[in-house]
Write a protein that holds these residues in place. Structure first.
Motif, PDB file in Angstrom:
ATOM      1  N   VAL A 128      -0.124  -0.489   2.804  1.00 57.57           N
ATOM      2  CA  VAL A 128       0.238  -0.266   4.204  1.00 57.57           C
ATOM      3  C   VAL A 128      -1.056  -0.327   5.013  1.00 57.57           C
ATOM      4  N   ILE A 129      -1.086  -1.143   6.046  1.00 57.51           N
ATOM      5  CA  ILE A 129      -2.331  -1.457   6.748  1.00 57.51           C
ATOM      6  C   ILE A 129      -2.339  -0.811   8.126  1.00 57.51           C
ATOM      7  N   SER A 130      -3.388  -0.041   8.391  1.00 57.84           N
ATOM      8  CA  SER A 130      -3.528   0.645   9.672  1.00 57.84           C
ATOM      9  C   SER A 130      -4.728   0.076  10.433  1.00 57.84           C
ATOM     10  N   PRO A 131      -4.572  -0.289  11.712  1.00 64.00           N
ATOM     11  CA  PRO A 131      -5.704  -0.790  12.505  1.00 64.00           C
ATOM     12  C   PRO A 131      -6.474   0.362  13.146  1.00 64.00           C
ATOM     13  N   VAL A 132      -7.802   0.240  13.203  1.00 68.92           N
ATOM     14  CA  VAL A 132      -8.633   1.287  13.805  1.00 68.92           C
ATOM     15  C   VAL A 132      -9.810   0.641  14.535  1.00 68.92           C
ATOM     16  N   PHE A 133     -10.372   1.409  15.491  1.00 68.91           N
ATOM     17  CA  PHE A 133     -11.663   1.068  16.082  1.00 68.91           C
ATOM     18  C   PHE A 133     -12.707   1.977  15.461  1.00 68.91           C
ATOM     19  N   ARG A 134     -13.754   1.393  14.936  1.00 67.65           N
ATOM     20  CA  ARG A 134     -14.828   2.181  14.336  1.00 67.65           C
ATOM     21  C   ARG A 134     -16.156   1.678  14.894  1.00 67.65           C
ATOM     22  N   ARG A 135     -16.842   2.583  15.620  1.00 65.54           N
ATOM     23  CA  ARG A 135     -18.102   2.228  16.283  1.00 65.54           C
ATOM     24  C   ARG A 135     -17.922   0.996  17.171  1.00 65.54           C
ATOM     25  N   GLY A 136     -16.786   0.946  17.840  1.00 63.79           N
ATOM     26  CA  GLY A 136     -16.531  -0.139  18.769  1.00 63.79           C
ATOM     27  C   GLY A 136     -16.056  -1.425  18.140  1.00 63.79           C
ATOM     28  N   HIS A 137     -15.906  -1.450  16.816  1.00 62.84           N
ATOM     29  CA  HIS A 137     -15.479  -2.656  16.120  1.00 62.84           C
ATOM     30  C   HIS A 137     -14.081  -2.455  15.533  1.00 62.84           C
ATOM     31  N   PHE A 138     -13.310  -3.523  15.530  1.00 60.16           N
ATOM     32  CA  PHE A 138     -11.970  -3.490  14.969  1.00 60.16           C
ATOM     33  C   PHE A 138     -12.015  -3.574  13.448  1.00 60.16           C
TER      34      PHE A 138
END
Length: 341
Positions: A169-179
């Motif tokens: 199951v794939i979750s999208p996130v922003f981490r340090r301004g990067h996708f």
């Protein structure tokens, strides 16, 4: 054995498939409303065993995508399995392109995309899938399970060869301004996934075609899946998992390691870069502003002429489909947690 000539309705899919041949598939095995689409990769798996397994599960039809130059035993298999439709591709076609072709050739409202190295577990049948997907919830008011009626895609739970759960199951996130994306094992029913892992899942054909299917112009499979999933969620569709359908890999599952290539920028321009605004009549629309061109050229670090051509082509595409957007990518990602339930 029957060979079917191919005709296309170009309104169904914004992409013209290469020539292919159809053998068999004239007979219908069941009336569940669910067919199977079999994708083939890797080693030569025991094909009769695979088709027997799918036949036992009771799918209406089985569509098998046959890669170029590996059309072995097709005549014999077509005679032994008359409700299997073999699509013989004349040239190499992307993962999403193969699924697009299968969707165009479907006769069932739902189709289950599988691979030849996956197996159905725990007595999953087409009839059980149809109970939850073909009829609306009011037909199952006494059922102890949720209803998935009219969902774009329902993805199964995956296990490895040792029957251990996999993080699919794939979750999208922003981490340090990067996708980025984070895979995890589904802890509950209806967990949201940004895209169907390995493209495997139960698709609603009508919604799939209305969405435009997979972007066959994206060549990398992972960014092709990402583009499909983002477009689905941004346009108001849903992709969720179910614990009622389990699949097991014969060998190691495919790795998720998409490179930052032209396919990534195609995805980026279509999904992450457009702005979503509200019109005076309170409707929303998407727009890819010209002012973002310079930023894109700096980030892409490719030929400016080629990158600019890509930008303007996607800008025209966004304008053409601007009224399909419901939310922006930023809103989708920042509020992903509330979609997991």
């Amino acid at each position: 054995m029957s060979i079917t000539p191919i005709t296309f309705d170009t309104q169904d899919m914004p992409w013209t498939p290469p020539p292919y041949t159809i053998i068999g598939g004239a007979e219908r095995a069941a009336t569940t409303g669910v067919s199977a689409v079999l994708l083939n990769r890797g080693a030569r798996y025991p094909r009769r065993q695979i088709f027997n397994e799918l036949c036992k599960a009771g799918f209406d039809y089985i569509v098998s995508l046959e890669n170029p130059d590996v059309h072995y035993e097709i005549d014999e298999l077509s005679t032994a399995f008359p409700h299997v439709k073999f699509i013989l591709l004349s040239e190499k076609v992307t993962l999403g392109g193969q699924i697009n072709i299968a969707a165009l050739e479907q006769r069932s409202p739902l189709f289950f995309v599988l691979w030849n190295d996956l197996h159905l577990l725990y007595g999953v049948t087409a009839a059980k899938i149809a109970e939850r997907l073909v009829q609306p919830l009011e037909h199952h008011s006494s059922a102890p399970f949720g209803n998935w009626f009219r969902r774009l895609c329902t993805v199964p739970v995956f296990q490895n060869a040792q029957f251990e759960p996999l993080p699919t199951v794939i979750s999208p996130v922003f981490r340090r301004g990067h996708f980025e994306t984070l895979p995890y094992a589904a802890a509950h029913e209806d967990a949201a996934s940004i895209y169907p892992f390995d493209a495997a899942g139960i698709y609603d054909r009508q919604r799939f075609l209305a969405l435009g299917g997979f972007d066959a112009h994206i060549t990398h499979p992972q960014w092709q899946l990402m583009d499909f999933g983002f477009r689905a969620w941004l346009w108001g569709e849903e992709i969720r998992c179910t614990h009622h359908v389990h699949l097991r890999f014969d060998g190691p599952p495919p790795e998720i390691s998409p490179p930052n290539n032209r396919s990534f920028w195609h995805f980026f321009l279509k999904n992450l870069l457009p702005d979503v605004k509200q019109a005076e009549n309170n409707t929303v629309y998407a727009h890819l502003p010209l002012k973002k061109l310079a930023r894109f050229l700096l980030r892409a670090r490719e030929s400016p002429v080629r990158s600019a051509g890509q930008f303007f082509a996607i800008r025209r595409w966004v304008h053409q489909h601007r009224n399909n957007w419901k939310i922006s990518a930023e809103t989708l990602i920042n509020n992903w947690d509330i979609r997991e339930f």
